[in-house]
Write an enzyme that holds these catalytic residues in place. Sequence first.
Site, mmCIF file in Angstrom:
data_model
loop_
_atom_site.group_PDB
_atom_site.id
_atom_site.type_symbol
_atom_site.label_atom_id
_atom_site.label_comp_id
_atom_site.label_asym_id
_atom_site.label_seq_id
_atom_site.Cartn_x
_atom_site.Cartn_y
_atom_site.Cartn_z
ATOM 1 N N HIS A 890 1.046 -0.998 0.050
ATOM 2 C CA HIS A 890 0.046 -0.032 -0.022
ATOM 3 C C HIS A 890 1.040 1.175 0.098
ATOM 4 O O HIS A 890 1.512 1.613 0.933
ATOM 5 C CB HIS A 890 -1.017 -0.045 1.354
ATOM 6 C CG HIS A 890 -1.829 -1.179 1.080
ATOM 7 N ND1 HIS A 890 -2.346 -1.761 2.185
ATOM 8 C CD2 HIS A 890 -2.527 -1.655 0.080
ATOM 9 C CE1 HIS A 890 -3.238 -2.686 1.875
ATOM 10 N NE2 HIS A 890 -3.283 -2.557 0.689
ATOM 11 N N HIS A 987 2.820 -3.525 6.948
ATOM 12 C CA HIS A 987 1.991 -2.216 6.449
ATOM 13 C C HIS A 987 2.112 -1.087 7.691
ATOM 14 O O HIS A 987 2.775 -1.165 8.566
ATOM 15 C CB HIS A 987 0.674 -2.761 6.772
ATOM 16 C CG HIS A 987 0.421 -3.644 5.330
ATOM 17 N ND1 HIS A 987 -0.482 -3.552 4.490
ATOM 18 C CD2 HIS A 987 0.878 -4.978 5.125
ATOM 19 C CE1 HIS A 987 -0.869 -4.540 3.626
ATOM 20 N NE2 HIS A 987 0.197 -5.545 4.052
ATOM 21 N N GLU A 1072 1.573 -4.341 11.302
ATOM 22 C CA GLU A 1072 0.931 -2.849 11.161
ATOM 23 C C GLU A 1072 1.757 -1.872 12.020
ATOM 24 O O GLU A 1072 1.920 -2.024 13.448
ATOM 25 C CB GLU A 1072 -0.579 -2.901 11.585
ATOM 26 C CG GLU A 1072 -1.510 -3.769 10.793
ATOM 27 C CD GLU A 1072 -2.029 -3.151 9.527
ATOM 28 O OE1 GLU A 1072 -1.704 -2.040 9.456
ATOM 29 O OE2 GLU A 1072 -2.579 -4.111 8.675
HETATM 30 ZN ZN ZN Z 1 -1.879 -1.628 4.268
#
Ligand code: ZN
Length: 1210
Positions: A890, A987, A1072
């Site tokens: 991302h 992420h 994350e």
């Molecule tokens: Zn992500």
Amino acid sequence: MNKPKMASEKGVPSNSRAQILLAQLEKLTGDGMVRDPEMARQITSKLLHLIQTQEKTSKEVMSKGTSGMEVILSSLESTRDIPTILNILCILSELLTLGKGRRAGVFVSKGGTAVLLRILISANKEFPPNEELMLQVHSLLAKVGPKDRKLGVKARLTGALNVTINLIKKNLQNVKLLLPCLQVLRVYSANMVNAISLGNSGAIELMFKIVAPYSKKNTSLIKVSVDALVALLKSKTNARRAVEGSYVSTLLALYLDWHRNDTWHRHTVIRKGLLACLRNVTNIKLGRRAFTKADGMRILYNSSSECLSVRTLDPLVNASSLIMRKCFPKNRLPLPTIKSAFHYQLEHVLASGPVAQRYSQPPGVDDVVDDSDDNEDTEADTENDTENEEDEKECRSLNDDIEKDINKLHPQKIPSRPYEELRVYEKFFVELSEDFQGYNFESPTTSSPAQSAQSIVVPTPQALPPNHITAPTAQNVSNASAPAPTIPPLQLETSQFGKDFNTKEEAHNQPVEQDWSQAPEYVSLNADEMRVKQKGSPISAPKPTQSPLLLEGIAIRCLAAGGGGSDCGSEGGEDEGSEGAVLEVPDTAQLLPLHDLDLYVEMVKGTKSVPHYTEVAYPDYFGHVPPTYRESLLERLYGVQRSKIFQDIERLIHPNNIMDKVVYDLDMPSCPVIESDGESLRFNSKFESGNLRKAIQIRKYEYDLILNSDINSNHHHQWFYFEVSGMRVGTMYRFNIINCEKSNSQFNYGMQALMYSVQEAISGRPRWVRTGTDICYYKNNFARSSIATGGQKGKSYYTMTFSTSFSHKDDVCYFSYHYPYTYSSLKMHLSKLEAMRAPEIYLRQDVLCETLGGNSCPFLTITAMPESNSSDHICQFRNRPFIFLSARVHPGETNASWVMKGTLEFLMGTSLLAATLREAYIFKIVPMLNPDGVVNGNHRCSLSGEDLNRQWQNPNPELHPTIYHTKSLLQYLAHTQRAPLVFCDYHGHSRKKNVFMYGCSLKETIWQSNISAASSDLQEDLAYRALPKILSQIAPAFSMASCSFVVERSKESTARVVVWREIGVQRSYTMESTVCGCDQGKYKGFQIGTRELEEMGAQFCVALLRLKRMTGLHNHQHLLDLESDLIGTQPKVVSCPTTYVMDEDEPSFLEAVDYSAESNDDDTEVDLEAAASAASIATTEDGGEVPDRLSDAESNNHDAWKSEPVTSSQ
Ligand SMILES: [Zn+2]
């Protein structure tokens, strides 16, 4: 009814006066009451007297274990004698006044309300009905009604609704009787079906006869009737009735009258009630129109402005603000289309794919359709307001999202692809066949393997069959200003960078000096040569006097770079900000060993962007040295959101004060629109990862900013990165990013944006700093159509607003959502790492594939060189377990890249830990899974307009090459029985604090979803928990409490789930990292910086080493026990509560985040609350009942917490 027996246990003397009377009453009950009314009157009268005069009596009657209430109720049922009935009603009234809730509850549970309703009906048959009786019955019903959740249904079924409404109609002047009747009406109206029925009977008009302009008399009557009106108007049918009866202007006039006359604020409850009526009426489009027509915006805006100074009137201001926001006409964004300003022509467009669908939409489809209640004509009065509906949907989908298909929860060891097909990937695993025979282990410094051993270096654009390599697009080829084709796209050959390394010193210093003395406006790439643009440079041209000082600074800096004298900690003077500090410029070459300005520019030349960017943003060029101090989470000031919203509303009220001057617009060929007129800021984002689409000057120092959509998409905006210049020093500027999409943001919870000042950088402080005050994130009045959002409802946008000032004249500043990390930066870092590689490190950089946009996807192999080329050592070398890491699928999650940078630097480091780690594992790393997205400033997607982390189940080699080939690598490993020990995809998380992991656990998923499972399914070892547990012990930013191991259906095509299920990797994770900061551990209360992110990446490596220690000492079976020990005292996962988090873990604000009107009111209206909560649990017993909504307070509060499922951003 069976005769209840008198009980006399529990220490209540059976011979007390009250008990004797009750016993006598019990005897009479039934026929006796009819036969001997006089006796009944006497007994009840005596009992009443006793209760009124002796406090203990009511206790005796109501005490537990006695049947006093039953006796009283059954006698009430069996008598027709009015005086007796009145006596009993008075007794009940006395009994229920005390002990409040519990006694009323007992009364209801014994069927008391039904008895009262029956008396009501039969009394109504008399003409005229006995007024005293009606008064008593209604008083009692008003008291117990809120305790009986079925009262509404009972009243409607028995016909009591009409009795009450008729009574009100006939007794408008009879205040004594009117009050209890209205109280009961208020309770009835909380039931939606009743509200409609009452509306049909004229209740709305009736209430408007009672609600009056300001008066000191009968305020309790007015209050109750306003409350009833609020409840009635929740029905859309009733709201329409009110609009058609022109009551909207009446409500506004009434509100204004009370606002003006209630100078001592004694009746804010009534004022609030009137606003609540307006709020409910404006839930329908007709109502909003009437409100606007009646000048409601101006009336509420002015009245609330007058209330702002009195804090106790906040509920009124909030309620007004809520209504105004709702009635604020929805607008489309001031753009020709919300589709991305840049389009990338895909070679293969799947007819059913998102891009084809998006681009087949008719023009103008973005247009706002204000259809939030378009179903008002067909509505069955379900009365959902848009917000709550979405809420529920989200909530439901979150619960539904847990994977319940047990087959899908089992690792699926399918022979995915034939080995022949996977064989081409052998080239990426040279370490498994390398024999090091040509390598000289005696003097490794002179013969580094990566430089000499040809077989190790696999620069491999050809590693894949040709059909997997995307040809350059026609667009690319035809454009002359595209990066020169003579420059190789990505030169990862070690020899190339070995050379760079050798000549680094000269190449590094000279041009830097030159560049900085010229103080360029921006670094520009022109075809194959970097050129410094000088036109009207804000830094150099107006004030060339700055340069000598700067030159000195540079000179010092260069000296330091050569001598290597200064050290990282000597930044003491950095906060002084004085010009003198320039002389003590920190040696960024030392602080940023992986940064090289010239190399960066070289890298940019090979980076291919869809808009063909030719500029380099200063921050990426100079690099970022994190400040030595920590940056606290910003404390949010009270009322920020409200004041911002009022300023937005003011635009509508006073449109002439708005400049509406477009200063930057990618959709115009002449962009930037404003060159330099001294009155406006200049904006720019035409550089790698930049994504500003449009800037509009709203007021002198306020700008609306619109972000570009992800390429080939019409949404995904959150990430931002743009440049500002032409500022005035010391002036507070306000920036509003008006097309944010998420329903909540960490900007509401202490996060600040990032700013980079070029003046600061050339003064020796090249760094991003957290900046901005008055930060707030809220829903605005811009929306897009339902078709544009893919068939759902039209969606509102959100504004992220912040204010900041600038401290340097002629500065160029950059703003960003999070610390930028470009694709070019990655390439630079990788080549520097390679150049600095120690001989004992085995490092190989391959090109996994090319992206759609023609950028190379780097793939790294890191491990330790074998000790020697003896077969034992080679064997140990080849048999090291694999660790497979990836990041940045991302593009907006730049924090993932910083964590990856920390991991890579640690792995390439010289520490003993790093050496041990390299000897323990072979690391296979894809540091940037989505280079195209990063380059083009996307937030979430690749050039195919799709989220690459939803393609892992079935990646398309043409559309998702990086995913396709990464998955193939893993499939190859699985095929050769070498599946990695750990897989982790890095992420960033935008709505939670700390760093945490998602993993996959069959057992925890089964446990969460309550599906029945065979006991064999619950035989799962706890290996998956060990790594996060270690991390929580050693990494200060890591929080075990935020981890989750539940498999969700919506995530079934993410890397983590696919690698777990298809490749069979039990330790398959998503890690994350917050974009905001930490609320636990050492960094609690601080925003996160690159230092902490990089530390996290390093700690991840350390954790792997601990994991290895356990595997090294014991065989696999023991490992499981060991890990269980590590996890703590709980031997079973069941006893260790799962960490699946259903909600945002943020506390709510005093000032709620979204529509906030009622959530924090000091509501003294206990009655209303009780009524509302009674209504909220009304059941659907008779099938026709509509489940009622939560009370206002609850639903609004919920609203503030509203969020998408927390895990959705992975
Ligand atoms: Zn992500």
